[in-house]
Design a protein around this motif. Structure first.
Motif, PDB file in Angstrom:
ATOM      1  N   UNK A 187      -2.134  -6.506   1.932  1.00  0.00           N
ATOM      2  CA  UNK A 187      -1.177  -6.580   0.826  1.00  0.00           C
ATOM      3  C   UNK A 187      -1.346  -5.389  -0.104  1.00  0.00           C
ATOM      4  N   UNK A 188      -0.292  -5.181  -0.868  1.00  0.00           N
ATOM      5  CA  UNK A 188      -0.369  -4.197  -1.946  1.00  0.00           C
ATOM      6  C   UNK A 188      -1.087  -4.824  -3.139  1.00  0.00           C
ATOM      7  N   UNK A 189      -1.816  -4.029  -3.914  1.00  0.00           N
ATOM      8  CA  UNK A 189      -2.522  -4.591  -5.076  1.00  0.00           C
ATOM      9  C   UNK A 189      -1.545  -5.111  -6.118  1.00  0.00           C
ATOM     10  N   UNK A 190      -1.958  -6.141  -6.852  1.00  0.00           N
ATOM     11  CA  UNK A 190      -1.116  -6.723  -7.889  1.00  0.00           C
ATOM     12  C   UNK A 190      -0.944  -5.740  -9.048  1.00  0.00           C
ATOM     13  N   UNK A 191       0.132  -5.993  -9.853  1.00  0.00           N
ATOM     14  CA  UNK A 191       0.351  -5.180 -11.051  1.00  0.00           C
ATOM     15  C   UNK A 191       1.333  -4.056 -10.794  1.00  0.00           C
ATOM     16  N   UNK A 192       1.171  -2.959 -11.596  1.00  0.00           N
ATOM     17  CA  UNK A 192       2.117  -1.850 -11.509  1.00  0.00           C
ATOM     18  C   UNK A 192       2.195  -1.188 -10.156  1.00  0.00           C
ATOM     19  N   UNK A 193       1.076  -0.999  -9.383  1.00  0.00           N
ATOM     20  CA  UNK A 193       1.233  -0.410  -8.052  1.00  0.00           C
ATOM     21  C   UNK A 193       2.147  -1.224  -7.148  1.00  0.00           C
ATOM     22  N   UNK A 194       2.086  -2.559  -7.272  1.00  0.00           N
ATOM     23  CA  UNK A 194       2.930  -3.414  -6.450  1.00  0.00           C
ATOM     24  C   UNK A 194       4.396  -3.257  -6.829  1.00  0.00           C
ATOM     25  N   UNK A 195       4.692  -3.265  -8.137  1.00  0.00           N
ATOM     26  CA  UNK A 195       6.073  -3.094  -8.597  1.00  0.00           C
ATOM     27  C   UNK A 195       6.609  -1.728  -8.193  1.00  0.00           C
ATOM     28  N   UNK A 196       5.774  -0.704  -8.342  1.00  0.00           N
ATOM     29  CA  UNK A 196       6.194   0.642  -7.966  1.00  0.00           C
ATOM     30  C   UNK A 196       6.501   0.725  -6.479  1.00  0.00           C
ATOM     31  N   UNK A 197       5.669   0.076  -5.671  1.00  0.00           N
ATOM     32  CA  UNK A 197       5.894   0.093  -4.226  1.00  0.00           C
ATOM     33  C   UNK A 197       7.187  -0.637  -3.871  1.00  0.00           C
ATOM     34  N   UNK A 198       7.438  -1.771  -4.511  1.00  0.00           N
ATOM     35  CA  UNK A 198       8.674  -2.512  -4.250  1.00  0.00           C
ATOM     36  C   UNK A 198       9.904  -1.686  -4.638  1.00  0.00           C
ATOM     37  N   UNK A 199       9.829  -0.990  -5.767  1.00  0.00           N
ATOM     38  CA  UNK A 199      10.951  -0.158  -6.201  1.00  0.00           C
ATOM     39  C   UNK A 199      11.214   0.968  -5.207  1.00  0.00           C
ATOM     40  N   UNK A 200      10.130   1.577  -4.719  1.00  0.00           N
ATOM     41  CA  UNK A 200      10.305   2.650  -3.753  1.00  0.00           C
ATOM     42  C   UNK A 200      10.883   2.118  -2.445  1.00  0.00           C
ATOM     43  N   UNK A 201      10.430   0.935  -2.043  1.00  0.00           N
ATOM     44  CA  UNK A 201      10.975   0.343  -0.826  1.00  0.00           C
ATOM     45  C   UNK A 201      12.449   0.000  -1.002  1.00  0.00           C
TER      46      UNK A 201
END
Length: 291
Positions: A187-201
């Motif tokens: 999984x992607x780490x929780x928090x801002x890295x996860x949100x950033x990854x979702x936005x990029x996806x």
């Protein structure tokens, strides 16, 4: 009567002798469980194996039960014959598309060469400690060469096979056979890295959708152009065979648009005044005999 004779006539002497003999006999015998292998060590060197693992033998026919050893000179090192679990601590892995993943994985292994295991690690408990960094390195090397989306695709099985092969290549030096390797969670780490990854996806998928739509429109225009060209050729071929029919067809199309006889044509309140012999209405007159 000498002292030796007095000792020999003492019942306690014989009782003690019997106890010593029994103790020696008991220390020379050992019960080997079906689930264990026993490496016999003499003067610090392995000399033989009791109940050794053999994949070709049926379970229960490889030497378990009562066995003998030399008292005080031989010691036993117990090794499990069963499949063992290696639970790896969570690892951080950076994929090729720059996603930092948190990976939980485990491996299952069996000790098939107890002598080599004893020579390299000394005990069964140290085998897992030796394999953990190797498994972590194999995971990072394999997942670091692939994008995050691979973990959600059927190609994930290929990744697992490659990790198992890499781990097994090193595990052989410890007398270990790797049975399986699996990733429990990636999984992607929780928090801002996860949100950033979702936005990029999300942005990547939107861009992909726009590209597909643009390609679809382009192909539609090509198909329509080819169809129009084919229709024009068909019309030209047909009208070339009968110019009078072409003139009639064009007049009918003009009447259809002018007088609004179809749903596609606008219906207004305008009035058109034409004389009956107007050239525009000649098709209403029909063809004369001989024409």
């Amino acid at each position: 009567m000498s002292v030796i004779d007095a000792v020999r006539r003492n019942p306690l002497f014989w009782l003690g002798a019997v106890l010593v003999i029994v103790a020696l006999a008991l220390s020379a015998l050992v019960i080997v469980p079906e689930t264990k292998q026993a490496v016999v060590i003499r003067f610090g060197q392995p000399v033989r194996i009791m109940n050794v693992y053999d994949a070709r033998e049926s379970f229960g026919r490889t030497g378990a039960g009562l066995a003998a050893k030399i008292p005080f000179l031989e010691q036993l090192v117990w090794v499990d014959k069963r499949v063992l679990d290696l639970d790896m601590p969570q690892q951080g892995v950076l994929s090729t598309d720059q996603y930092r993943l948190e990976v939980d994985a485990f491996a299952r292994y069996r000790i098939v060469d107890p002598v080599r295991m004893y020579a390299t690690t000394g005990s069964e408990a140290r085998v897992a400690d030796a394999l953990k960094p190797i498994l972590g390195s194999a995971l990072r090397n394999e997942l670091g060469k692939r994008p995050f989306a691979i973990m959600l695709s059927p190609e994930r099985d290929v990744v697992m096979t490659n990790i198992k092969t890499s781990l097994e290549r090193v595990a052989r030096q410890y007398g270990v056979e790797i049975v399986d390797v699996r990733i429990k969670r990636a999984d992607l780490p929780d928090g801002s890295p996860l949100e950033s990854a979702f936005n990029r996806m999300k942005s990547a998928r939107q861009q992909q959708a726009m590209t597909i739509m643009a390609e679809g429109r382009r192909q539609a225009q090509v198909i329509m152009g080819e169809a129009d060209a084919q229709a024009a050729k068909t019309y030209a071929d047909s009208f070339g065979k009968d110019p009078a029919f072409y003139d009639f067809y064009r007049a009918m199309k003009s009447y259809d648009v002018t007088f609004g006889t179809t749903d596609a044509s606008p219906r207004g309140s305008a009035t058109i005044l034409l004389s009956p012999d107007n050239d525009y209405l000649r098709q209403f007159m029909g063809r004369k005999q001989g024409q």
